[in-house]
Scaffold this motif. Structure first.
Motif, PDB file in Angstrom:
ATOM      1  N   THR A 507       4.482  -7.272  -2.880  1.00  0.00           N
ATOM      2  CA  THR A 507       4.602  -5.847  -2.557  1.00  0.00           C
ATOM      3  C   THR A 507       5.608  -5.642  -1.425  1.00  0.00           C
ATOM      4  O   THR A 507       6.462  -4.751  -1.484  1.00  0.00           O
ATOM      5  CB  THR A 507       3.237  -5.272  -2.158  1.00  0.00           C
ATOM      6  N   ILE A 508       5.510  -6.468  -0.389  1.00  0.00           N
ATOM      7  CA  ILE A 508       6.460  -6.380   0.721  1.00  0.00           C
ATOM      8  C   ILE A 508       7.883  -6.596   0.223  1.00  0.00           C
ATOM      9  O   ILE A 508       8.815  -5.864   0.587  1.00  0.00           O
ATOM     10  CB  ILE A 508       6.112  -7.427   1.801  1.00  0.00           C
ATOM     11  N   ALA A 509       8.066  -7.597  -0.635  1.00  0.00           N
ATOM     12  CA  ALA A 509       9.406  -7.932  -1.125  1.00  0.00           C
ATOM     13  C   ALA A 509       9.995  -6.800  -1.963  1.00  0.00           C
ATOM     14  O   ALA A 509      11.193  -6.490  -1.861  1.00  0.00           O
ATOM     15  CB  ALA A 509       9.356  -9.222  -1.931  1.00  0.00           C
ATOM     16  N   ARG A 510       9.173  -6.195  -2.799  1.00  0.00           N
ATOM     17  CA  ARG A 510       9.691  -5.138  -3.674  1.00  0.00           C
ATOM     18  C   ARG A 510      10.057  -3.881  -2.886  1.00  0.00           C
ATOM     19  O   ARG A 510      10.909  -3.098  -3.311  1.00  0.00           O
ATOM     20  CB  ARG A 510       8.664  -4.810  -4.757  1.00  0.00           C
ATOM     21  N   SER A 588      15.891 -15.244  11.536  1.00  0.00           N
ATOM     22  CA  SER A 588      16.531 -15.694  10.303  1.00  0.00           C
ATOM     23  C   SER A 588      15.771 -15.303   9.037  1.00  0.00           C
ATOM     24  O   SER A 588      16.312 -15.430   7.949  1.00  0.00           O
ATOM     25  CB  SER A 588      16.680 -17.226  10.311  1.00  0.00           C
ATOM     26  N   PHE A 589      14.522 -14.842   9.190  1.00  0.00           N
ATOM     27  CA  PHE A 589      13.699 -14.603   8.004  1.00  0.00           C
ATOM     28  C   PHE A 589      13.016 -13.241   8.081  1.00  0.00           C
ATOM     29  O   PHE A 589      12.746 -12.718   9.160  1.00  0.00           O
ATOM     30  CB  PHE A 589      12.653 -15.714   7.848  1.00  0.00           C
ATOM     31  N   ASP A 590      12.729 -12.709   6.894  1.00  0.00           N
ATOM     32  CA  ASP A 590      12.032 -11.428   6.782  1.00  0.00           C
ATOM     33  C   ASP A 590      10.529 -11.622   6.587  1.00  0.00           C
ATOM     34  O   ASP A 590       9.740 -10.790   7.020  1.00  0.00           O
ATOM     35  CB  ASP A 590      12.602 -10.634   5.601  1.00  0.00           C
ATOM     36  N   VAL A 591      10.157 -12.697   5.920  1.00  0.00           N
ATOM     37  CA  VAL A 591       8.748 -13.004   5.678  1.00  0.00           C
ATOM     38  C   VAL A 591       8.545 -14.499   5.870  1.00  0.00           C
ATOM     39  O   VAL A 591       9.356 -15.302   5.396  1.00  0.00           O
ATOM     40  CB  VAL A 591       8.309 -12.612   4.241  1.00  0.00           C
ATOM     41  N   ILE A 592       7.485 -14.872   6.578  1.00  0.00           N
ATOM     42  CA  ILE A 592       7.108 -16.275   6.712  1.00  0.00           C
ATOM     43  C   ILE A 592       5.678 -16.415   6.210  1.00  0.00           C
ATOM     44  O   ILE A 592       4.797 -15.636   6.575  1.00  0.00           O
ATOM     45  CB  ILE A 592       7.214 -16.769   8.164  1.00  0.00           C
ATOM     46  N   ILE A 593       5.466 -17.441   5.375  1.00  0.00           N
ATOM     47  CA  ILE A 593       4.165 -17.683   4.754  1.00  0.00           C
ATOM     48  C   ILE A 593       3.662 -19.048   5.200  1.00  0.00           C
ATOM     49  O   ILE A 593       4.423 -20.026   5.211  1.00  0.00           O
ATOM     50  CB  ILE A 593       4.280 -17.672   3.213  1.00  0.00           C
TER      51      ILE A 593
END
Length: 762
Positions: A507-510, A588-593
């Motif tokens: 959802t975040i990515a879309r 450097s990143f938008d989402v970290i899992i």
């Protein structure tokens, strides 16, 4: 100087040595003939004015006639493959050229009158600039040089020095740069044999020579001048320069490649500082930039550091976004798990924990402890009888604590005794308990891999306690991953977490704003349980997915399984090491899992702070972690965990509690947005938690793409942009340029199978 002055110099040398290299000698006449043959050979290969000739044979004598031939043909010479060549590139290797075996002394002549050019790093020098550089190089060699020793590559700086030497009528004695780089003693011996009046070498080699014990004993009485390439190792300090004069008794000159050709370091630094200041002003004029610093990069170009401006107030839309995410994920998860008897599955997990507790007590009894109700032991006696390895003593202390809390042991002062009849944890009773649990587990999740693994550990607990068996070998028997894969996929909690992460992140990515692919980093990816659930949900989304683990073993296992996802790259990341030390730039990143990985950190607070550093403003950190003691983990995987130096050490627990996790996220500066499962959900009592938090919500979103657009194509093409949270300062409050230089070229440890080997910048 012109190219014909080089030819005139070779003509004057005539039958005298022009080049000595690798035990062979070529006269001036032979070099002229070789150049003439090179012109013919290159023309036959298609070389012409304006075309780029890429020399691929390295530091060999043939480089010199090829370079001269390129000049005479009006071509562009480069010792490196250009990043973008438009297809008009001709690659030349030494085998493409005729071998000189006689001295016919034919002077090279060409009909073309097109001006040549030379590529050096990011610079392209015109014929005029290059010839001016050679004239300045000739002056640097000193008055009337007779013999020059060249210890730099003939395809680059060393070749420039050779041309300057020939134009002055001096012979060149060449020693391959690769042969001297790791062996200063060999370089000193070469200089003694050559007896030059001037020497040309990289700065790195010059430092090594001065520091070598044999330098003071070397007979270099003829040496009057040393010219070094400051682009290969940086300019020498005043102390090092003085050491060169003292040890070699020679004057020192430096040159470095710049826009104006080969120029003195001081001149290039002044020009670069002026240009850097101009670019820094341009950077700070970009909306959303609070401060900036610009430094020249090694090899040309600019290292640009920009600090995002602070918002006047936090983004009030964040909570609304969080509520929408919670509602969407909750609805999707409720629908997915509607057909599962959650209460029965939860009861099976809890039964696994109780069976593991009995296995702990059984293991101690097999070591001669708590064999009946009358047996009483001190903690030290437990350590001695069970031969507890030193590294496992903190874990066994936790065993004693939970066994006491769960009423399987009782404490009377300093003595411990069994609180349950020995028959309840005897071998036969325990075997029945495991068999019944296995049947129930199969009925609830449809597989028994987790139980098989837990039972294997229970059977070997005395050996695990003593260190005779390593827990990692039980998790990965014979290097297989089947048990580990089952472990991270089977349980109802694991399934819920994987699906929750997939719903949240997809959802975040879309909905992610921006014109570039969303950048995702997965840390501790391990066997790929999280990514295998998430990646299908990202279908149709432009994404740059970096799959990392501390061990290359997991990357090797995952690569074939994820081969169908071209957006996935592979790299190494250690949660216990600061990102910059591993080559990762901030923002450097938008989402970290992170799926169940941070419980293995030595200091969770530090590891979470580092992940926050890697996220850009508004980025998301999505974690899954246990927040209560898992008794079966204490009897298996806990034997692989490092001792913690965070809140777990204070509470003597395997995992951080929910309040401790919330404090770790808050302490890192993250804004907690949601947690799953929600209050009152049946799975809440298992203590497995999904956290989602946002980074740097007090900062204006700023990306390198937006900044590059502001800088314009000319500047941006030569800039390596980093978005940093703050500019480093010295103790005196000045800009710490030395630290910025260390930051300037981050290099991630990417797997060679990755489709890209460049570190993403925010």
């Amino acid at each position: 100087m012109t190219v014909y002055q080089i030819i005139d110099g070779l003509t004057r040398l005539g039958g005298r040595a022009a080049l000595v290299s690798s035990g062979r000698e070529w006269t001036g006449a032979q070099m002229l003939d070789w150049t003439s043959r090179a012109v013919t050979a290159l023309r036959q290969r298609g070389a012409a004015a304006g075309r780029t000739l890429v020399w691929s044979a390295g530091d060999v004598p043939q480089a010199l006639p090829v370079r001269l031939a390129a000049m005479l043909l009006g071509a562009r010479f480069s010792a490196e493959q250009p990043a973008s060549d438009g297809g008009d590139v001709l690659t030349i290797a030494g085998a493409d050229l005729p071998v000189l075996d006689d001295a016919r002394a034919s002077e090279p002549r060409v009909a073309d009158d097109a001006p040549f050019s030379v590529v050096r790093g990011s610079f392209v020098w015109s014929a005029a600039v290059f010839c001016e550089s050679l004239a300045a190089m000739r002056d640097a060699l000193g008055p009337s040089p007779l013999r020059a020793a060249v210890l730099s590559s003939l395809a680059g700086f060393g070749g420039d020095a050779a041309f300057a030497s020939w134009s002055a009528g001096a012979s060149v004695h060449h020693h391959a740069a690769a042969a001297t780089a790791a062996n200063p003693a060999r370089a000193l011996a070469f200089l003694e044999r050559a007896a030059p009046d001037c020497a040309i070498m990289p700065a790195t080699l010059l430092r090594s020579l001065v520091a070598h014990p044999a330098a003071a004993l070397a007979d270099l009485g003829s040496l009057r001048r040393v010219v070094y390439d400051a682009g290969a190792g940086g300019a020498l300090s005043a102390e090092s320069s003085a050491a060169v004069r003292r040890v070699f008794g020679a004057e020192l000159a430096d040159r470095v490649a710049g826009e104006a050709g080969l120029v003195p370091v001081e001149r290039e630094l002044r020009r670069a500082e002026q240009e850097a200041a101009r670019i820094a002003e341009l950077v700070t004029s970009c909306p959303g930039v609070a401060a900036a610093a610009v430094l020249p990069s090694d090899g040309g170009g600019w290292a640009v550091f920009a600090v995002p401006a602070r918002r006047a107030r936090d983004d009030v839309g964040a909570d609304v976004s969080g509520q929408r995410l919670i509602a969407g994920a909750t609805a999707a998860l409720t629908a997915e798990f509607a057909g599962i008897d959650l209460n029965r599955a939860i009861a099976a997990v809890e039964r696994l924990g109780q069976t593991a507790l009995l296995s702990m007590l059984n293991a101690l009894s097999r070591c001669g402890l708590f064999t009946d109700a009358a047996a009483m032991h001190t903690v030290d006696e437990v350590f001695a009888r069970a031969r507890v390895a030193a590294e496992h003593r903190p874990l066994i202390r936790r065993w004693i604590r939970v066994l006491t809390e769960q009423h399987l042991l009782r404490r009377d002062g300093g003595l411990l005794s069994a609180a349950r009849p020995a028959c309840e944890y005897a071998d036969a009773a325990l075997a029945r308990a495991w068999e019944e649990l296995k049947s129930e587990w199969l009925a609830t999740v449809g597989a028994t891999g987790t139980i098989d693994y837990a039972l294997r550990n229970a059977e070997r607990l005395p050996d695990l306690i003593s260190g005779a068996v390593r827990a990692v070998h039980l998790l990965f028997p014979e290097g297989r991953t089947d048990l580990a894969r089952a472990l991270y996929r089977e349980s109802i909690a694991a399934r819920y977490q994987h699906r929750a992460v997939s719903h949240l992140v997809s959802t975040i990515a879309r909905e992610w704003p921006g014109q570039r692919p969303i950048r995702l980093l997965e840390v501790g990816a391990g066997t790929g349980a999280t990514s295998e659930s998430l990646l299908p949900e990202l279908s149709g989304v432009e994404v740059d997915y970096l799959y990392t683990d501390v061990s290359r073993y997991f990357l090797d296992q995952a690569a074939p399984r994820l081969a169908g996802y071209p957006s996935v790259r592979f790299g190494l990341y250690d949660i216990n090491v600061a990102p910059r030390e591993q080559g990762f730039a901030p923002n450097s990143f938008d989402v970290i899992i992170g799926g169940g990985v941070l419980n293995a950190a030595r200091n969770t607070d530090a590891s979470v702070r580092w992940l926050n550093d890697l996220l850009g403003p508004g980025g998301w950190l999505v974690l899954t972690e246990p927040t209560v003691e898992e008794f079966w983990v204490m009897a298996s995987q806990a034997f692989m965990l490092d001792d913690a130096s965070d809140g777990r050490a204070e509470t003597e627990s395997t995992f951080l509690s929910l309040p401790q996790w919330n404090a770790a996220l808050d302490g890192a500066g993250l804004r907690r947005v949601l947690g799953l499962p929600g209050d009152g959900h049946p799975l809440e009592r298992l203590g497995h938690r999904v956290f989602a938090a946002r980074a740097k919500m007090d900062r204006t979103p700023l990306t390198s793409e937006r900044l590059a657009e502001h800088l314009g194509e000319g500047v941006a093409a030569a800039a390596r942009i980093q978005i940093v949270d703050e500019l480093p300062l010295t103790a005196e409050g000045a800009l710490d340029r030395e630290r910025l230089r260390r930051w300037a070229a981050p290099r991630m440890r990417l797997d060679p199978r990755s489709p890209s080997t460049s570190a993403p910048q925010a």
